[in-house]
Design a protein around this motif. Structure first.
Motif, PDB file in Angstrom:
ATOM      1  N   ILE A   6      -6.921  18.370   3.798  1.00 21.53           N
ATOM      2  CA  ILE A   6      -6.899  19.742   4.129  1.00 21.53           C
ATOM      3  C   ILE A   6      -5.544  20.169   4.625  1.00 21.53           C
ATOM      4  CG2 ILE A   6      -8.133  21.505   5.331  1.00 21.53           C
ATOM      5  CD1 ILE A   6     -10.757  19.520   5.209  1.00 21.53           C
ATOM      6  N   ASN A   7      -5.027  21.415   3.887  1.00 21.92           N
ATOM      7  CA  ASN A   7      -4.140  21.955   4.468  1.00 21.92           C
ATOM      8  C   ASN A   7      -2.679  21.123   4.615  1.00 21.92           C
ATOM      9  OD1 ASN A   7      -5.426  24.454   5.446  1.00 21.92           O
ATOM     10  ND2 ASN A   7      -5.890  23.430   7.306  1.00 21.92           N
ATOM     11  N   VAL A   8      -2.545  20.399   3.570  1.00 23.45           N
ATOM     12  CA  VAL A   8      -1.308  19.636   2.998  1.00 23.45           C
ATOM     13  C   VAL A   8      -0.740  19.845   1.824  1.00 23.45           C
ATOM     14  CG1 VAL A   8      -0.330  17.265   2.839  1.00 23.45           C
ATOM     15  CG2 VAL A   8      -1.877  17.664   4.942  1.00 23.45           C
ATOM     16  N   GLU A   9       0.196  20.370   1.647  1.00 26.54           N
ATOM     17  CA  GLU A   9       0.461  21.010   0.383  1.00 26.54           C
ATOM     18  C   GLU A   9       0.803  19.903  -0.833  1.00 26.54           C
ATOM     19  OE1 GLU A   9       3.709  24.088   0.256  1.00 26.54           O
ATOM     20  OE2 GLU A   9       2.735  24.874   2.235  1.00 26.54           O
ATOM     21  N   ASP A  10       1.597  18.794  -0.278  1.00 25.67           N
ATOM     22  CA  ASP A  10       1.618  17.783  -1.320  1.00 25.67           C
ATOM     23  C   ASP A  10       1.383  16.404  -0.761  1.00 25.67           C
ATOM     24  OD1 ASP A  10       2.568  16.240  -3.525  1.00 25.67           O
ATOM     25  OD2 ASP A  10       4.722  16.425  -2.804  1.00 25.67           O
ATOM     26  N   SER A  57      -6.899 -10.147   1.755  1.00 28.01           N
ATOM     27  CA  SER A  57      -6.205 -10.601   3.154  1.00 28.01           C
ATOM     28  C   SER A  57      -5.155  -9.459   3.417  1.00 28.01           C
ATOM     29  CB  SER A  57      -5.724 -12.053   3.028  1.00 28.01           C
ATOM     30  OG  SER A  57      -6.645 -13.010   2.956  1.00 28.01           O
ATOM     31  N   LEU A  58      -5.376  -9.096   4.644  1.00 29.81           N
ATOM     32  CA  LEU A  58      -4.219  -7.774   5.215  1.00 29.81           C
ATOM     33  C   LEU A  58      -3.518  -8.586   6.004  1.00 29.81           C
ATOM     34  CD1 LEU A  58      -6.537  -4.798   6.329  1.00 29.81           C
ATOM     35  CD2 LEU A  58      -5.408  -5.281   3.941  1.00 29.81           C
ATOM     36  N   ILE A  59      -2.034  -8.285   5.771  1.00 28.19           N
ATOM     37  CA  ILE A  59      -1.026  -8.964   6.407  1.00 28.19           C
ATOM     38  C   ILE A  59      -0.096  -7.905   7.472  1.00 28.19           C
ATOM     39  CG2 ILE A  59      -0.666 -10.889   5.200  1.00 28.19           C
ATOM     40  CD1 ILE A  59       1.761  -9.605   3.631  1.00 28.19           C
ATOM     41  N   GLY A  60      -0.578  -6.798   7.048  1.00 21.85           N
ATOM     42  CA  GLY A  60       0.336  -5.508   7.806  1.00 21.85           C
ATOM     43  C   GLY A  60       0.042  -4.359   7.266  1.00 21.85           C
ATOM     44  N   ARG A  61       1.074  -3.234   7.779  1.00 24.00           N
ATOM     45  CA  ARG A  61       1.023  -1.871   7.431  1.00 24.00           C
ATOM     46  C   ARG A  61       2.412  -1.520   7.348  1.00 24.00           C
ATOM     47  NH1 ARG A  61      -3.183   0.735  10.559  1.00 24.00           N
ATOM     48  NH2 ARG A  61      -4.526   0.382   8.697  1.00 24.00           N
ATOM     49  N   ASP A  62       2.670  -0.491   6.415  1.00 21.59           N
ATOM     50  CA  ASP A  62       3.976   0.087   6.181  1.00 21.59           C
ATOM     51  C   ASP A  62       3.928   1.297   7.398  1.00 21.59           C
ATOM     52  OD1 ASP A  62       5.907   1.567   5.652  1.00 21.59           O
ATOM     53  OD2 ASP A  62       5.576   1.721   3.462  1.00 21.59           O
ATOM     54  N   GLU A  63       4.490   0.919   8.366  1.00 21.08           N
ATOM     55  CA  GLU A  63       4.817   1.805   9.681  1.00 21.08           C
ATOM     56  C   GLU A  63       5.564   3.112   9.353  1.00 21.08           C
ATOM     57  OE1 GLU A  63       2.605   1.550  11.914  1.00 21.08           O
ATOM     58  OE2 GLU A  63       1.923  -0.443  11.710  1.00 21.08           O
ATOM     59  N   SER A  64       6.022   3.105   8.105  1.00 21.60           N
ATOM     60  CA  SER A  64       7.035   4.312   7.901  1.00 21.60           C
ATOM     61  C   SER A  64       6.066   5.380   7.532  1.00 21.60           C
ATOM     62  CB  SER A  64       7.941   4.027   6.679  1.00 21.60           C
ATOM     63  OG  SER A  64       7.259   3.520   5.668  1.00 21.60           O
ATOM     64  N   VAL A  65       4.896   5.073   7.010  1.00 22.65           N
ATOM     65  CA  VAL A  65       3.988   6.119   6.420  1.00 22.65           C
ATOM     66  C   VAL A  65       3.324   6.735   7.604  1.00 22.65           C
ATOM     67  CG1 VAL A  65       1.870   6.400   4.868  1.00 22.65           C
ATOM     68  CG2 VAL A  65       3.692   4.843   4.161  1.00 22.65           C
ATOM     69  N   VAL A  66       3.356   8.094   7.668  1.00 22.10           N
ATOM     70  CA  VAL A  66       2.597   8.859   8.438  1.00 22.10           C
ATOM     71  C   VAL A  66       1.332   9.241   8.108  1.00 22.10           C
ATOM     72  CG1 VAL A  66       2.727  11.007  10.034  1.00 22.10           C
ATOM     73  CG2 VAL A  66       4.805   9.817   9.680  1.00 22.10           C
ATOM     74  N   LYS A  67       0.238   9.063   8.945  1.00 19.93           N
ATOM     75  CA  LYS A  67      -1.087   9.627   8.389  1.00 19.93           C
ATOM     76  C   LYS A  67      -1.438  11.003   9.047  1.00 19.93           C
ATOM     77  CE  LYS A  67      -4.550   6.326   7.353  1.00 19.93           C
ATOM     78  NZ  LYS A  67      -5.293   5.572   7.584  1.00 19.93           N
ATOM     79  N   SER A  77       0.305  14.068  -3.171  1.00 19.31           N
ATOM     80  CA  SER A  77       0.372  13.353  -4.383  1.00 19.31           C
ATOM     81  C   SER A  77       0.960  12.165  -4.328  1.00 19.31           C
ATOM     82  CB  SER A  77       0.824  14.151  -5.323  1.00 19.31           C
ATOM     83  OG  SER A  77       2.241  14.470  -5.169  1.00 19.31           O
ATOM     84  N   ASN A  78       1.467  11.692  -3.106  1.00 19.76           N
ATOM     85  CA  ASN A  78       2.174  10.192  -3.039  1.00 19.76           C
ATOM     86  C   ASN A  78       1.050   9.484  -2.520  1.00 19.76           C
ATOM     87  OD1 ASN A  78       2.229  11.766  -0.498  1.00 19.76           O
ATOM     88  ND2 ASN A  78       3.881  10.145   0.155  1.00 19.76           N
ATOM     89  N   ARG A  79      -0.165   9.832  -2.116  1.00 23.14           N
ATOM     90  CA  ARG A  79      -1.017   9.076  -1.430  1.00 23.14           C
ATOM     91  C   ARG A  79      -2.475   9.230  -2.408  1.00 23.14           C
ATOM     92  NH1 ARG A  79      -0.903   8.023   3.869  1.00 23.14           N
ATOM     93  NH2 ARG A  79      -2.134   6.302   3.651  1.00 23.14           N
ATOM     94  N   PHE A  80      -2.613  10.307  -2.744  1.00 27.67           N
ATOM     95  CA  PHE A  80      -3.893  10.504  -3.628  1.00 27.67           C
ATOM     96  C   PHE A  80      -3.267  10.962  -4.930  1.00 27.67           C
ATOM     97  CE2 PHE A  80      -5.143  11.921   0.453  1.00 27.67           C
ATOM     98  CZ  PHE A  80      -6.557  11.401   0.417  1.00 27.67           C
ATOM     99  N   LEU A  81      -3.637   9.971  -5.795  1.00 27.49           N
ATOM    100  CA  LEU A  81      -2.734  10.094  -7.341  1.00 27.49           C
ATOM    101  C   LEU A  81      -3.986   9.456  -8.270  1.00 27.49           C
ATOM    102  CD1 LEU A  81      -1.873   6.812  -7.709  1.00 27.49           C
ATOM    103  CD2 LEU A  81      -0.368   7.631  -5.510  1.00 27.49           C
ATOM    104  N   MET A  82      -3.386   9.583  -9.391  1.00 26.11           N
ATOM    105  CA  MET A  82      -4.365   9.213 -10.722  1.00 26.11           C
ATOM    106  C   MET A  82      -3.652   7.773 -10.948  1.00 26.11           C
ATOM    107  SD  MET A  82      -6.548  11.249 -11.353  1.00 26.11           S
ATOM    108  CE  MET A  82      -7.198  10.844 -12.880  1.00 26.11           C
ATOM    109  N   TYR A  83      -4.278   6.675 -11.241  1.00 29.41           N
ATOM    110  CA  TYR A  83      -3.993   5.248 -11.395  1.00 29.41           C
ATOM    111  C   TYR A  83      -4.576   5.093 -12.727  1.00 29.41           C
ATOM    112  CZ  TYR A  83      -2.008   0.679 -11.159  1.00 29.41           C
ATOM    113  OH  TYR A  83      -1.425  -0.686 -11.216  1.00 29.41           O
ATOM    114  N   ASN A  84      -3.944   4.676 -13.862  1.00 25.90           N
ATOM    115  CA  ASN A  84      -4.714   4.321 -15.064  1.00 25.90           C
ATOM    116  C   ASN A  84      -6.063   5.279 -15.053  1.00 25.90           C
ATOM    117  OD1 ASN A  84      -3.250   1.882 -15.299  1.00 25.90           O
ATOM    118  ND2 ASN A  84      -4.570   0.753 -14.355  1.00 25.90           N
TER     119      ASN A  84
END
Length: 181
Positions: free
Chosen positions: A138-142, A171-181, A144-151
């Protein structure tokens, strides 16, 4: 102490908490935590990595307990994947601390930086598809880099990094910390 009191007084049999709450309960009173949780039949842990040293004593003191390692970001209505851990599977879980398999009607695809699906054993970001995937922020203009169409299907690209192991469990090994939620 108050949480343990409520669990005991109300005869709670299904409990959903984060692993850090369980750790706090242990730090405050390990023996009381183990004793109180004997009445719990299902313990759902999510939001963080599970510490095996916190669940192993629970299973050895409560053989009827089922622990569910529950995974899923808020953007997918919290849950989309789980691993069931009980007294019989604890030894194998200690070797392979996976988050399990996607729920029915959901899929989790491991993709590389080019959004190409990778083979089992190779790491990449988790891309989640299914009816629980949200429509966007909500209230985020773009977004599309997170919510997208795939196949041709709606998907959510997490910042979590993982792989499918030889049992085809995540199995999880980590997180890309450069991504801001």
């Amino acid at each position: 102490d108050r949480l343990l009191q409520i669990i005991d007084e109300e005869k709670i049999t299904v409990l959903k908490i984060t692993p850090s709450i369980l750790a706090m309960m242990y730090r405050r009173n390990r023996s009381k935590t183990i004793k109180t949780l004997r009445g719990v039949r299902a313990l759902v842990l999510g939001g963080e990595r599970i510490n095996v040293k916190h669940i192993e004593p629970l299973l050895s003191n409560n053989p009827g307990l089922t622990i569910i390692n529950h995974y899923g970001p808020c953007e997918t209505t919290i849950g989309c994947c789980m691993k069931i851990i009980d007294a019989n599977s604890m030894a194998s879980y200690k070797i392979n601390t996976s988050i399990g398999k996607p729920f029915a009607n959901n899929s989790i695809i491991i993709v590389d930086q080019n959004f190409t699906e990778v083979v089992d054993g190779k790491q990449g970001k988790l891309l989640i598809q299914g009816p629980s995937v949200g429509c966007g922020y909500i209230n985020v203009e773009d977004d599309s880099n997170r919510f997208l169409m795939y196949n041709g299907k709606p998907a959510f690209l997490t910042s979590d990094i993982g792989f499918y192991n030889c049992d085809h469990e995540l199995s999880l090994i980590g997180r890309d910390e450069s991504v801001v939620k």
